[in-house]
Design a protein around this motif. Sequence first.
Motif, PDB file in Angstrom:
ATOM      1  N   THR A  45       0.896  -0.974   0.270  1.00  0.00           N
ATOM      2  CA  THR A  45      -0.001  -0.166   0.396  1.00  0.00           C
ATOM      3  C   THR A  45       0.862   1.104  -0.512  1.00  0.00           C
ATOM      4  O   THR A  45       2.218   1.666   0.944  1.00  0.00           O
ATOM      5  N   ASP A  70      -1.398  -1.100  -3.992  1.00  0.00           N
ATOM      6  CA  ASP A  70      -2.707  -0.429  -3.723  1.00  0.00           C
ATOM      7  C   ASP A  70      -2.346   1.362  -3.682  1.00  0.00           C
ATOM      8  O   ASP A  70      -1.265   1.301  -2.762  1.00  0.00           O
ATOM      9  N   SER A 122      -5.119   3.227  -2.840  1.00  0.00           N
ATOM     10  CA  SER A 122      -6.029   4.340  -2.961  1.00  0.00           C
ATOM     11  C   SER A 122      -5.967   5.450  -1.974  1.00  0.00           C
ATOM     12  O   SER A 122      -7.052   6.214  -1.403  1.00  0.00           O
ATOM     13  N   VAL A 171      -4.661  -1.365  -7.826  1.00  0.00           N
ATOM     14  CA  VAL A 171      -6.295  -0.972  -7.694  1.00  0.00           C
ATOM     15  C   VAL A 171      -6.040  -0.138  -6.343  1.00  0.00           C
ATOM     16  O   VAL A 171      -5.518   0.725  -5.598  1.00  0.00           O
ATOM     17  N   GLY A 172      -7.575   0.757  -6.509  1.00  0.00           N
ATOM     18  CA  GLY A 172      -8.115   1.510  -5.838  1.00  0.00           C
ATOM     19  C   GLY A 172      -7.891   2.957  -6.143  1.00  0.00           C
ATOM     20  O   GLY A 172      -7.499   3.671  -5.290  1.00  0.00           O
ATOM     21  N   ASP A 176     -10.517  -2.668  -5.539  1.00  0.00           N
ATOM     22  CA  ASP A 176      -9.972  -2.860  -4.403  1.00  0.00           C
ATOM     23  C   ASP A 176      -8.752  -4.166  -3.823  1.00  0.00           C
ATOM     24  O   ASP A 176      -9.001  -4.699  -4.948  1.00  0.00           O
ATOM     25  N   VAL A 177      -8.345  -4.087  -3.008  1.00  0.00           N
ATOM     26  CA  VAL A 177      -7.140  -5.101  -2.445  1.00  0.00           C
ATOM     27  C   VAL A 177      -8.115  -6.628  -2.537  1.00  0.00           C
ATOM     28  O   VAL A 177      -7.531  -7.691  -3.403  1.00  0.00           O
TER      29      VAL A 177
END
Lengths: 121, 121
Positions: free
Chosen positions: B17, B49, B51, B81-82, B106-107
């Motif tokens: 992330t 990620d 996000s 993702v995100g 998303d994840v």
Amino acid sequence: MGGPIPILKVGPNLLTTIHVELTDSIAEVFQQDVLRAIERTGAGGLVIDISVLEEVDTYVARVLADTGRMAALMGTRSVLVGMRPEVAATLVRMGYGMEGVETALDVDRGIARLASLKENR
Amino acid sequence: MGGPIPILKVGPNLLTTIHVELTDSIAEVFQQDVLRAIERTGAGGLVIDISVLEEVDTYVARVLADTGRMAALMGTRSVLVGMRPEVAATLVRMGYGMEGVETALDVDRGIARLASLKENR
């Protein structure tokens, strides 16, 4: 969701029928609404129905294609459905083939296309 | 693994992330860390990620896409993702569609995507 174009959740997908002429400002709000709806609902697919539109100029074509590309970056596949013969003819004659945009004849086939895209990825 | 961005092994995959702004030097270390983690763990998949990121300029977008391509050369599939709506909109408007990069909302869906990619190859 302040725009005049409704965006509905239908099963796992979002469905939107463009029933008004896409002016610059409406198109911009439409794009934002679609992306926010994807974020809010977590929809796996997006069907944009343009069967009502009798004319699609290159500006609108670009907005529609861009909306699909934006959705793709977020992780949602999209399908453009219901393009009329005269619209398709005009866009191709103007050299605007909308490369990379998934298409289907109508909403039902668009939803089926999303389902098959999901299985094959 | 000297960078500020943690890379976790989650089941058969790596999950990272990005929670800090990717400056040039952080991005470079991040890329190296990811590739070394793939080598060390033998992870079959990579989920990146983003996000948390409210802005992604074309430099960062390129680093992310390149990291995915590098992982692919090593034999590991990756999914981004995100991505937030406004980030997606900006990148597409700048003509940066990140072609060839797998995306998911998303994840959880990113991990599901990796599983389905594994089945279909």
